[in-house]
Design an enzyme around this catalytic site. Structure first.
Site, PDB file in Angstrom:
ATOM      1  N   HIS A  36       0.835  -1.212   0.000  1.00 52.42           N
ATOM      2  CA  HIS A  36       0.000   0.000   0.000  1.00 52.42           C
ATOM      3  C   HIS A  36       0.869   1.261   0.000  1.00 52.42           C
ATOM      4  O   HIS A  36       0.491   2.275   0.577  1.00 52.42           O
ATOM      5  CB  HIS A  36      -1.002  -0.003   1.173  1.00 52.42           C
ATOM      6  N   GLY A 124      -8.579 -14.742  -6.931  1.00 52.30           N
ATOM      7  CA  GLY A 124      -8.918 -14.008  -5.705  1.00 52.30           C
ATOM      8  C   GLY A 124      -7.945 -14.239  -4.564  1.00 52.30           C
ATOM      9  O   GLY A 124      -8.278 -14.019  -3.404  1.00 52.30           O
ATOM     10  N   SER A 130      -5.533 -10.478 -12.058  1.00 54.76           N
ATOM     11  CA  SER A 130      -6.051  -9.430 -12.962  1.00 54.76           C
ATOM     12  C   SER A 130      -4.913  -8.722 -13.671  1.00 54.76           C
ATOM     13  O   SER A 130      -4.975  -8.500 -14.887  1.00 54.76           O
ATOM     14  CB  SER A 130      -6.873  -8.377 -12.234  1.00 54.76           C
ATOM     15  N   ASP A 174       1.554  -4.236  -9.385  1.00 61.10           N
ATOM     16  CA  ASP A 174       1.257  -5.577  -9.888  1.00 61.10           C
ATOM     17  C   ASP A 174       1.570  -5.685 -11.379  1.00 61.10           C
ATOM     18  O   ASP A 174       2.201  -6.645 -11.838  1.00 61.10           O
ATOM     19  CB  ASP A 174      -0.220  -5.926  -9.653  1.00 61.10           C
TER      20      ASP A 174
HETATM   21  C1  GLA Z   1      -3.119  -4.426  -4.825  1.00 64.44           C
HETATM   22  C2  GLA Z   1      -2.948  -3.316  -5.853  1.00 64.44           C
HETATM   23  C3  GLA Z   1      -1.513  -2.787  -5.850  1.00 64.44           C
HETATM   24  C4  GLA Z   1      -1.050  -2.434  -4.440  1.00 64.44           C
HETATM   25  C5  GLA Z   1      -1.353  -3.570  -3.464  1.00 64.44           C
HETATM   26  C6  GLA Z   1      -1.054  -3.193  -2.041  1.00 64.44           C
HETATM   27  O1  GLA Z   1      -2.367  -5.548  -5.187  1.00 64.44           O
HETATM   28  O2  GLA Z   1      -3.266  -3.779  -7.140  1.00 64.44           O
HETATM   29  O3  GLA Z   1      -1.398  -1.688  -6.713  1.00 64.44           O
HETATM   30  O4  GLA Z   1      -1.617  -1.238  -4.018  1.00 64.44           O
HETATM   31  O5  GLA Z   1      -2.707  -3.983  -3.540  1.00 64.44           O
HETATM   32  O6  GLA Z   1       0.306  -3.003  -1.867  1.00 64.44           O
END
Ligand code: GLA
Length: 391
Positions: A36, A124, A130, A174
């Site tokens: 985050h 999930g 995704s 991601d």
């Molecule tokens: C998800 C979001 C990422 C990131 C994480 C938390 O995976 O897609 O962009 O914010 O949560 O680190």
């Protein structure tokens, strides 16, 4: 284990009764630390994993797009026209939203295409299925139509697709990990500038083990977007005082000095997590470089505590898995990984303790929650790629 090119090409043949032109693969990711922080201008430290999604595709002469997924066989072949690409609430919204994004940035497809997808990422589970689907679509489109985009741009397009068309205000981590991963390395990414560095992961000493809680998270329906809003509120309270451009631009010391400018107690805790997590990520990368796995593990443990108490994105199952892991011999550190509200934990485990770790953690989870928690021993993998199919 990656799905082979041969398998996905054979699937394409059985669905469309012809051969594909291009086959590709995009990995999921696990984040070692830096959670985050990516929408707060901070550092993240993920690696691509060897689980992911494969795709085979071929262009068509008309303007039809056909999508089939081995993971959703009951949906059959989903069809739509390139001229009527609406988001309809099923799995192919992801490839469609990437096609819409390519068009939006000046790369409209000149003809339709047939696609098949097949993945082995648990759905999930917070391992970025995704993002893998978005990056895979972008990587296959680039090869199929000869579109001049770089892997980094594909990551940015994937994030745009997710924000704009899917409705999750995710950061870049991601998609970047899926597009830019490297075998046996983690990626230290500065999400403010997109500058990055590869850090070697020495698998002779320790293993990265993922444990899946089986609690499915859904980022849209979860509080992910709320967390982002809370961080923005904290930032604007600080920026109103002329203090800062992004939460992660603050050091912990600066945060302590300015934090009272954030009136809301909850927003203040969210900001505290982002600031300290960013500092932990920098320290963890330095520890890894020195081979200090014990220090790396301690930072993972602190990260979990902060995600649980200050950011409040953990859940009872994840907390149990982390606490149990931290008590097992040979575990350097454990934490939840990804967005949270379910999904997986990531554990750094001494090489010779891995088998015993997997057995103990699954037995404890079974005793407590009555379900099996799958474990995956991860080898950091390459980012997405697509090649011309040759029989
Ligand atoms: C998800 C979001 C990422 C990131 C994480 C938390 O995976 O897609 O962009 O914010 O949560 O680190």
């Amino acid at each position: 284990m990656q799905i082979s090119r041969g398998e996905v090409a054979a699937l394409f043949g059985s669905v469309y009764e012809r051969e594909p032109e291009v086959c590709g693969f995009a990995p999921g990711r696990v984040n070692l630390i830096g959670e985050h922080t990516d929408y707060n201008g901070g550092q993240v430290f993920p690696c691509a994993i060897d689980l992911g999604i494969a795709c085979a595709a071929a262009r068509r002469e008309d303007r039809l797009l056909c999508f089939y997924s081995a993971n959703f066989p009951d949906a059959g072949v989903l069809k739509c026209s390139l001229d009527e690409l609406d988001i309809g609430g099923n799995w192919c919204d992801y490839p469609k939203s990437v096609i819409l994004t390519f068009a939006r940035f000046g790369y409209p497809l000149e003809s339709g295409a047939d696609f098949v997808f097949a993945g082995n990422l648990p759905d999930g589970a917070g391992l970025s299925s995704s993002a893998a689907l978005e990056v895979l679509t972008g990587t296959v489109l680039r090869k199929l139509y000869g579109i001049p985009v770089t892997p980094q741009q594909i990551a940015v397009f994937g994030q745009f697709a997710e924000n704009r068309f899917i409705g999750v205000n995710c950061g870049i981590m991601d998609q970047f990990a899926s597009a830019m991963g490297r075998q046996d390395h983690a990626v230290l990414l500065d999400t403010h500038t997109l500058a990055f560095d590869y850090a070697p992961i020495d698998s002779s000493k320790a293993a990265i083990v993922i444990v899946n809680s089986g609690v499915k998270h859904s980022l849209v329906s979860s509080a992910y977007n709320d967390r982002r809003r809370e961080c923005e509120a904290a930032l604007s309270a600080l920026a109103g005082k002329g203090k800062v451009s992004a939460l992660c631009a603050l050091s912990p010391e600066e945060f302590e000095r300015y934090k009272d400018a954030i009136p809301d107690e909850v927003c203040r805790r969210r900001a505290k997590h982002a600031v300290y997590e960013n500092a932990r990520t920098t320290q963890a990368a330095a520890a890894l470089q020195k081979g200090d796995l014990a220090a790396f593990g301690r930072l993972m443990n602190e990260s979990h505590r902060s995600l649980r108490d200050d950011y409040e994105v953990s859940c009872a199952e994840l907390d149990f898995l982390v606490k149990t892991a931290q008590q097992i011999d040979g575990v350097y550190g454990a934490r939840m990984t990804g967005g949270g509200f379910g999904g997986c934990t990531v554990n750094l485990v001494q090489k010779d303790a891995v088998q015993a770790f997997c057995q103990s953690i699954t037995a404890a989870y079974r005793d407590r929650f009555g379900i099996e928690a799958p474990t995956y021993i991860i080898r950091p993998g390459e980012g997405a790629e697509a090649r011309t199919f040759v029989r």
